[in-house]
Design an enzyme around this catalytic site. Structure first.
Site, PDB file in Angstrom:
ATOM      1  N   ALA A   1       0.872  -1.169   0.000  1.00 15.03           N
ATOM      2  CA  ALA A   1       0.000   0.000   0.000  1.00 15.03           C
ATOM      3  C   ALA A   1       0.910   1.221   0.000  1.00 15.03           C
ATOM      4  O   ALA A   1       2.059   1.150   0.443  1.00 15.03           O
ATOM      5  CB  ALA A   1      -0.858  -0.016   1.260  1.00 15.03           C
TER       6      ALA A   1
ATOM      7  N   GLY B   1       0.649  -4.974   0.931  1.00 15.03           N
ATOM      8  CA  GLY B   1      -0.505  -5.017   0.017  1.00 15.03           C
ATOM      9  C   GLY B   1      -0.177  -5.671  -1.319  1.00 15.03           C
ATOM     10  O   GLY B   1      -1.074  -6.163  -2.001  1.00 15.03           O
TER      11      GLY B   1
ATOM     12  N   GLU C   1      -0.491  -9.304  -0.686  1.00 15.18           N
ATOM     13  CA  GLU C   1      -1.939  -9.539  -0.516  1.00 15.18           C
ATOM     14  C   GLU C   1      -2.649  -9.535  -1.873  1.00 15.18           C
ATOM     15  O   GLU C   1      -3.562 -10.326  -2.122  1.00 15.18           O
ATOM     16  CB  GLU C   1      -2.516  -8.470   0.428  1.00 15.18           C
TER      17      GLU C   1
ATOM     18  N   GLU D   1       4.388  -5.201   7.516  1.00 16.24           N
ATOM     19  CA  GLU D   1       3.578  -4.158   8.157  1.00 16.24           C
ATOM     20  C   GLU D   1       3.950  -3.861   9.603  1.00 16.24           C
ATOM     21  O   GLU D   1       3.833  -2.725  10.041  1.00 16.24           O
ATOM     22  CB  GLU D   1       2.078  -4.529   8.080  1.00 16.24           C
TER      23      GLU D   1
HETATM   24  N1  CAA Z   1       4.616   3.229  -0.575  1.00  7.49           N
HETATM   25  C1  CAA Z   1       5.033   4.406  -1.065  1.00  7.49           C
HETATM   26  N2  CAA Z   1       6.211   4.564  -1.699  1.00  7.49           N
HETATM   27  C2  CAA Z   1       7.015   3.480  -1.798  1.00  7.49           C
HETATM   28  C3  CAA Z   1       6.633   2.236  -1.283  1.00  7.49           C
HETATM   29  C4  CAA Z   1       5.368   2.117  -0.648  1.00  7.49           C
HETATM   30  N3  CAA Z   1       4.897   0.965  -0.164  1.00  7.49           N
HETATM   31  N4  CAA Z   1       7.633   1.361  -1.519  1.00  7.49           N
HETATM   32  C5  CAA Z   1       8.587   2.040  -2.159  1.00  7.49           C
HETATM   33  N5  CAA Z   1       8.212   3.315  -2.339  1.00  7.49           N
HETATM   34  C6  CAA Z   1       8.959   4.401  -2.971  1.00  7.49           C
HETATM   35  C7  CAA Z   1      10.085   4.893  -2.073  1.00  7.49           C
HETATM   36  O1  CAA Z   1       9.600   5.808  -1.122  1.00  7.49           O
HETATM   37  C8  CAA Z   1      11.001   5.524  -3.083  1.00  7.49           C
HETATM   38  O2  CAA Z   1      10.503   6.780  -3.443  1.00  7.49           O
HETATM   39  P1  CAA Z   1      11.516   8.046  -3.633  1.00  7.49           P
HETATM   40  O3  CAA Z   1      12.385   7.635  -4.792  1.00  7.49           O
HETATM   41  O4  CAA Z   1      10.593   9.155  -3.967  1.00  7.49           O
HETATM   42  O5  CAA Z   1      12.274   8.178  -2.378  1.00  7.49           O
HETATM   43  C9  CAA Z   1      10.848   4.618  -4.321  1.00  7.49           C
HETATM   44  O6  CAA Z   1       9.620   3.913  -4.124  1.00  7.49           O
HETATM   45  C10 CAA Z   1      11.956   3.592  -4.437  1.00  7.49           C
HETATM   46  O7  CAA Z   1      12.044   2.901  -3.197  1.00  7.49           O
HETATM   47  P2  CAA Z   1      13.432   2.721  -2.390  1.00  7.49           P
HETATM   48  O8  CAA Z   1      14.346   3.858  -2.662  1.00  7.49           O
HETATM   49  O9  CAA Z   1      13.071   2.433  -0.976  1.00  7.49           O
HETATM   50  O10 CAA Z   1      13.999   1.414  -3.108  1.00  7.49           O
HETATM   51  P3  CAA Z   1      14.952   0.311  -2.475  1.00  7.49           P
HETATM   52  O11 CAA Z   1      15.373  -0.563  -3.605  1.00  7.49           O
HETATM   53  O12 CAA Z   1      16.014   0.918  -1.649  1.00  7.49           O
HETATM   54  O13 CAA Z   1      14.017  -0.539  -1.495  1.00  7.49           O
HETATM   55  C11 CAA Z   1      11.996  -1.707  -0.877  1.00  7.49           C
HETATM   56  C12 CAA Z   1      12.946  -1.276  -2.021  1.00  7.49           C
HETATM   57  C13 CAA Z   1      12.708  -2.719   0.021  1.00  7.49           C
HETATM   58  C14 CAA Z   1      10.799  -2.355  -1.525  1.00  7.49           C
HETATM   59  C15 CAA Z   1      11.602  -0.457  -0.044  1.00  7.49           C
HETATM   60  O14 CAA Z   1      11.141   0.554  -0.930  1.00  7.49           O
HETATM   61  C16 CAA Z   1      10.504  -0.723   0.955  1.00  7.49           C
HETATM   62  O15 CAA Z   1      10.781  -1.284   2.003  1.00  7.49           O
HETATM   63  N6  CAA Z   1       9.265  -0.310   0.623  1.00  7.49           N
HETATM   64  C17 CAA Z   1       8.151  -0.401   1.533  1.00  7.49           C
HETATM   65  C18 CAA Z   1       7.654  -1.832   1.611  1.00  7.49           C
HETATM   66  C19 CAA Z   1       6.544  -1.937   2.620  1.00  7.49           C
HETATM   67  O16 CAA Z   1       6.721  -1.683   3.806  1.00  7.49           O
HETATM   68  N7  CAA Z   1       5.373  -2.325   2.138  1.00  7.49           N
HETATM   69  C20 CAA Z   1       4.228  -2.499   2.997  1.00  7.49           C
HETATM   70  C21 CAA Z   1       3.402  -1.246   2.982  1.00  7.49           C
HETATM   71  S1  CAA Z   1       2.148  -1.258   4.211  1.00  7.49           S
HETATM   72  C22 CAA Z   1       0.940  -2.200   3.561  1.00  7.49           C
HETATM   73  O17 CAA Z   1       0.985  -2.651   2.442  1.00  7.49           O
HETATM   74  C23 CAA Z   1      -0.230  -2.406   4.507  1.00  7.49           C
HETATM   75  C24 CAA Z   1      -1.270  -3.343   4.042  1.00  7.49           C
HETATM   76  O18 CAA Z   1      -1.501  -4.411   4.564  1.00  7.49           O
HETATM   77  C25 CAA Z   1      -2.094  -2.960   2.946  1.00  7.49           C
END
Ligand code: CAA
Length: 264
Positions: free
Chosen positions: A70, A115, A118, A138
């Site tokens: 998400a 998400g 999911e 999460e």
């Molecule tokens: N939401 C919003 N933006 C996201 C995102 C997310 N879930 N995942 C990545 N991005 C964005 C980053 O903020 C970044 O944006 P900027 O370039 O503007 O800074 C861009 O995508 C690239 O990401 P990274 O620089 O972080 O890339 P990386 O290769 O270093 O890392 C990653 C990749 C490990 C996937 C890391 O981005 C990450 O941990 N992302 C979040 C994953 C996460 O926690 N997902 C769960 C979300 S909560 C959820 O989904 C709840 C539910 O049950 C519905």
């Protein structure tokens, strides 16, 4: 027609009765925000009504991410009510996708986190590229999987494994996802869509009434007790005795010729 429409965050193409639905927000690693979920809802609701589409393949754009979850930047300031509304919307879209008459294959081409995992789990089954990574991270964010993860993950991989993944927020690679049954196949990234399409073509060559009812039976049966699920199966099985496909399929077997099965 959704394939003729220009969506902001989703690409849709239809060819050979296969719809390819690609989440396309590369700057956020294809994270699902409300706008993307809304587009997905429109696409899935139309596909459900389309007799010219037999299999749907969902994937992410680029070579790094299927869906990274998400959209955290949207959730960060959300109130409990807003969080609930968005989650309820996602539940609706994923449950709709899970139950459309068409078969849905998730082609996981990179990160399938939160998400994103999911979303993949609401497909009938998953193929992964070698670089794919799965997880429910999460608890790192102070929340829990809220778009179906606490429900679909244990149903797919068992209670203990699901709890461990959710409590630790660990990411697992494609091989581990294969080992625990989260994905059915792991292939090189370059072969992912063609592999999913080859399976789609095989499924399309079968009787589509039968495939759809098999899907209904499995989905329904997993939500009810064995006796109720078996009763549902009995009804579906006997209903198929009314179709031309049953006459043709069995007749062709007895006449030792290939069957010509029809569409729904
Ligand atoms: N939401 C919003 N933006 C996201 C995102 C997310 N879930 N995942 C990545 N991005 C964005 C980053 O903020 C970044 O944006 P900027 O370039 O503007 O800074 C861009 O995508 C690239 O990401 P990274 O620089 O972080 O890339 P990386 O290769 O270093 O890392 C990653 C990749 C490990 C996937 C890391 O981005 C990450 O941990 N992302 C979040 C994953 C996460 O926690 N997902 C769960 C979300 S909560 C959820 O989904 C709840 C539910 O049950 C519905």
């Amino acid at each position: 027609m959704v394939e003729e429409k220009k969506f902001e965050n989703v690409l849709v193409s239809v060819e050979d009765e296969i719809a390819l639905v690609t989440i396309n927000r590369p700057k956020a690693l294809n994270a699902l925000n409300s706008a993307t979920l809304k587009e997905l809802k429109e696409i899935v609701e139309e596909i459900e009504t389309r007799k010219d589409i037999k299999v749907v393949i969902v994937t992410g754009s680029g070579e790094k991410s299927f869906v990274a979850g998400a959209d955290i930047s949207e959730m960060v300031s959300a109130t409990p009510v807003q969080g609930k509304v968005m989650a309820a919307y996602a539940h609706y879209v994923f449950t709709k996708l899970e139950n459309i008459p068409q078969v849905v294959i998730a082609a996981v081409n990179g990160f399938a986190l939160g998400g994103g995992c999911e979303f993949a789990m609401s497909a009938d089954f998953r193929y992964a590229s070698e670089n794919a990574k799965f997880g429910q991270p999460e608890v790192n964010l102070g929340v829990i999987p809220g778009w179906g993860g606490t429900q679909r993950l244990p149903r797919l991989i068992g209670k203990g494994r699901a709890k461990e993944l959710i409590y630790t927020a660990d990411l697992i690679n494609a091989e581990e996802a294969y080992r625990i049954g989260l994905v059915n196949k792991v292939v090189p990234l370059a072969d992912l869509i063609s592999t999913a399409k080859a399976t789609a073509k095989k499924i399309i060559s079968k009787g589509s009434y039968a495939v759809t009812l098999a899907k209904n039976c499995v989905n329904t049966g997993l939500d009810v007790d064995l006796a109720s699920g078996s009763k549902y199966e009995l009804e579906a099985f006997s209903l198929l005795f009314s179709t031309d496909d049953k006459k043709e399929g069995m007749g062709a077997f007895l006449e030792k010729r290939p069957a010509k099965l029809t569409d729904f």
